[in-house]
Design an enzyme around this catalytic site. Structure first.
Site, short mmCIF file in Angstrom:
data_model
loop_
_atom_site.label_atom_id
_atom_site.label_comp_id
_atom_site.label_asym_id
_atom_site.label_seq_id
_atom_site.Cartn_x
_atom_site.Cartn_y
_atom_site.Cartn_z
N TYR A 27 0.82 -1.21 0.00
CA TYR A 27 0.00 0.00 0.00
C TYR A 27 0.86 1.26 0.00
O TYR A 27 0.55 2.24 -0.67
CB TYR A 27 -0.95 0.00 1.20
CG TYR A 27 -1.76 1.27 1.29
CD1 TYR A 27 -2.82 1.49 0.43
CD2 TYR A 27 -1.45 2.25 2.23
CE1 TYR A 27 -3.57 2.66 0.49
CE2 TYR A 27 -2.19 3.43 2.29
CZ TYR A 27 -3.24 3.63 1.42
OH TYR A 27 -3.97 4.79 1.48
N GLU A 86 3.09 2.73 15.31
CA GLU A 86 4.06 2.58 14.22
C GLU A 86 3.37 2.25 12.91
O GLU A 86 3.69 2.82 11.88
CB GLU A 86 5.08 1.49 14.57
CG GLU A 86 6.10 1.22 13.48
CD GLU A 86 7.06 2.38 13.24
OE1 GLU A 86 7.63 2.42 12.14
OE2 GLU A 86 7.25 3.23 14.12
N VAL A 90 -5.40 -1.86 7.34
CA VAL A 90 -6.62 -2.64 7.13
C VAL A 90 -6.57 -3.13 5.68
O VAL A 90 -6.25 -2.35 4.77
CB VAL A 90 -7.88 -1.79 7.39
CG1 VAL A 90 -9.14 -2.56 7.03
CG2 VAL A 90 -7.92 -1.34 8.85
N GLY A 96 -13.29 1.03 5.14
CA GLY A 96 -14.59 1.69 5.18
C GLY A 96 -15.62 0.94 6.00
O GLY A 96 -16.78 1.35 6.05
N GLY A 98 -15.05 0.19 9.36
CA GLY A 98 -14.88 0.51 10.77
C GLY A 98 -13.69 -0.14 11.46
O GLY A 98 -13.46 0.11 12.64
N ASN A 127 -0.78 10.37 1.47
CA ASN A 127 -1.86 9.47 1.84
C ASN A 127 -3.11 10.25 2.27
O ASN A 127 -3.51 10.24 3.43
CB ASN A 127 -1.37 8.52 2.95
CG ASN A 127 -2.32 7.37 3.17
OD1 ASN A 127 -3.45 7.37 2.72
ND2 ASN A 127 -1.84 6.39 3.91
N TYR A 134 -7.96 10.52 9.74
CA TYR A 134 -7.41 10.93 11.03
C TYR A 134 -7.98 12.27 11.48
O TYR A 134 -8.31 12.46 12.66
CB TYR A 134 -5.88 11.00 10.98
CG TYR A 134 -5.21 9.67 10.67
CD1 TYR A 134 -5.73 8.47 11.15
CD2 TYR A 134 -4.06 9.63 9.90
CE1 TYR A 134 -5.11 7.27 10.86
CE2 TYR A 134 -3.44 8.42 9.62
CZ TYR A 134 -3.97 7.24 10.10
OH TYR A 134 -3.36 6.05 9.82
#
Length: 161
Positions: A27, A86, A90, A96, A98, A127, A134
């Site tokens: 990712y 760190e 997911v 999306g 949770g 990102n 966040y």
């Protein structure tokens, strides 16, 4: 948000943790950067002096959905420990739903239970989905701080000074 299955990782989860670390590296566009050694990682996570902890998120069927790898740091000004996240990851097909929020909420609960002054982490500047996520949780960027890192030969040279 639906109920999430979260639990502390155990030594038997080591291969799952490694798989998730590789997923995170993909990712973050750096799959070749993962150079960990399974035995060394296992010792650092589950040995006599663990350096980090892992919380796993699982689907209803018990499959791994993601993880949070964290450790304690310390605030000298507060005179209290903190938790440094760190890595949070997911699986793409489960985003999306949770899991990320559940993992961060679990870390926040741990921080409160352990009398920590803060929960903090870094995010890559490109990102945008994570940054927006966040911010929606109330996190603020620490733009006045610049992270420095010493690795490899520079680390070895500094150690000899």
């Amino acid at each position: 948000m639906r109920a999430m299955a979260l639990r502390p990782a155990t030594e038997t989860d080591l291969d799952t943790i490694i798989e998730l670390i590789h997923g995170l590296a993909e990712y973050e566009r750096e799959p070749e950067a993962v150079r960990l050694d399974r035995e060394t990682l296992g010792g650092h996570l589950f040995g006599p002096r663990p350096y980090a902890e892992v919380i796993l998120a699982e689907t209803d069927s018990g499959a791994s959905a993601g993880f949070a790898l964290f450790f304690h740091n310390f605030s000298t000004w507060e005179g209290k420990p903190g938790i440094y996240l760190e890595d949070l990851f997911v699986r793409p097909e489960l985003r999306g739903q949770g899991y990320g929020k559940a993992l961060l909420s679990a870390l926040a609960r741990l921080a409160v239970e352990r009398d920590c002054a803060r929960l903090e982490w870094a995010v890559l500047d490109w990102n945008e989905p994570s940054i927006a996520f966040y911010r929606a949780l109330g996190a603020v960027s620490m733009d006045e701080w610049t992270t420095y890192r010493v690795t490899g030969e520079a680390l070895s040279n500094l150690a000899r000074e």
